[in-house]
Design a protein around this motif. Structure first.
Motif, PDB file in Angstrom:
ATOM      1  N   PRO A 175       5.184   1.183   0.611  1.00  0.00           N
ATOM      2  CA  PRO A 175       5.841   2.306  -0.082  1.00  0.00           C
ATOM      3  C   PRO A 175       5.626   2.375  -1.677  1.00  0.00           C
ATOM      4  O   PRO A 175       5.173   3.367  -2.164  1.00  0.00           O
ATOM      5  CB  PRO A 175       7.199   2.569   0.244  1.00  0.00           C
ATOM      6  CG  PRO A 175       7.242   1.712   1.443  1.00  0.00           C
ATOM      7  CD  PRO A 175       6.212   0.525   1.269  1.00  0.00           C
ATOM      8  N   SER A 176       5.860   1.501  -2.245  1.00  0.00           N
ATOM      9  CA  SER A 176       5.814   1.399  -3.989  1.00  0.00           C
ATOM     10  C   SER A 176       4.265   1.638  -4.312  1.00  0.00           C
ATOM     11  O   SER A 176       3.751   2.033  -5.376  1.00  0.00           O
ATOM     12  CB  SER A 176       6.377   0.132  -4.275  1.00  0.00           C
ATOM     13  OG  SER A 176       5.540  -0.949  -3.953  1.00  0.00           O
ATOM     14  N   ARG A 177       3.562   0.675  -3.416  1.00  0.00           N
ATOM     15  CA  ARG A 177       1.813   1.001  -3.753  1.00  0.00           C
ATOM     16  C   ARG A 177       1.433   2.413  -3.691  1.00  0.00           C
ATOM     17  O   ARG A 177       0.575   2.871  -4.237  1.00  0.00           O
ATOM     18  CB  ARG A 177       1.048  -0.084  -3.086  1.00  0.00           C
ATOM     19  CG  ARG A 177       1.164  -1.496  -3.266  1.00  0.00           C
ATOM     20  CD  ARG A 177       0.034  -2.218  -2.739  1.00  0.00           C
ATOM     21  NE  ARG A 177      -0.146  -1.787  -1.351  1.00  0.00           N
ATOM     22  CZ  ARG A 177      -0.164  -2.641  -0.507  1.00  0.00           C
ATOM     23  NH1 ARG A 177       0.159  -3.820  -0.538  1.00  0.00           N
ATOM     24  NH2 ARG A 177      -0.530  -2.158   0.937  1.00  0.00           N
ATOM     25  N   VAL A 178       1.782   2.860  -2.462  1.00  0.00           N
ATOM     26  CA  VAL A 178       1.301   4.194  -2.068  1.00  0.00           C
ATOM     27  C   VAL A 178       2.127   5.246  -3.245  1.00  0.00           C
ATOM     28  O   VAL A 178       1.368   6.047  -3.534  1.00  0.00           O
ATOM     29  CB  VAL A 178       1.783   4.617  -0.888  1.00  0.00           C
ATOM     30  CG1 VAL A 178       1.813   6.265  -0.547  1.00  0.00           C
ATOM     31  CG2 VAL A 178       1.078   3.980   0.435  1.00  0.00           C
ATOM     32  N   ALA A 179       3.376   4.967  -3.559  1.00  0.00           N
ATOM     33  CA  ALA A 179       4.080   5.925  -4.573  1.00  0.00           C
ATOM     34  C   ALA A 179       3.137   5.731  -6.039  1.00  0.00           C
ATOM     35  O   ALA A 179       2.924   6.727  -6.624  1.00  0.00           O
ATOM     36  CB  ALA A 179       5.309   5.465  -4.707  1.00  0.00           C
TER      37      ALA A 179
END
Length: 99
Positions: free
Chosen positions: A6-10
């Motif tokens: 999720p942090s990479r996608v964000a």
């Protein structure tokens, strides 16, 4: 390890939306906007995009209205630029952390 995705996608969404807003949204109500952050749920179904707008509260409201009206365009552009199985629903929020 599950929380890294999720942090990479964000971060990827933040980068792409920073390009999409000035280039693709032609609404004159959109002022000078800076994407300050993105929060994505763990299942990648929702993305909250935090923006900072140059100007007063009137300018913030006009810009936020225009961005929320164009969120379908933004979501479709994110889907084209980032390869995800499901493109997250997007919501724009004024970032008040700088105040």
């Amino acid at each position: 390890m599950g929380s890294l995705r999720p942090s990479r996608v964000a971060e990827e969404i933040k980068k792409e939306v920073s390009v999409i807003i000035p280039r693709e949204i032609k609404d004159p109500r959109v002022g000078f906007v800076t994407v300050t952050g993105v929060e994505v749920t763990n299942d990648l179904s929702y993305a909250k995009i935090f923006v900072s707008v140059l100007g007063g509260s009137e300018e913030e409201e006009r810009t936020l209205g225009a961005l929320n009206k164009a969120k379908g365009l933004v979501r479709s552009e994110i889907g084209k630029r980032i390869r995800l199985r499901v493109t997250p629903e997007t919501t724009f929020v004024i970032d008040k952390s700088l105040e």
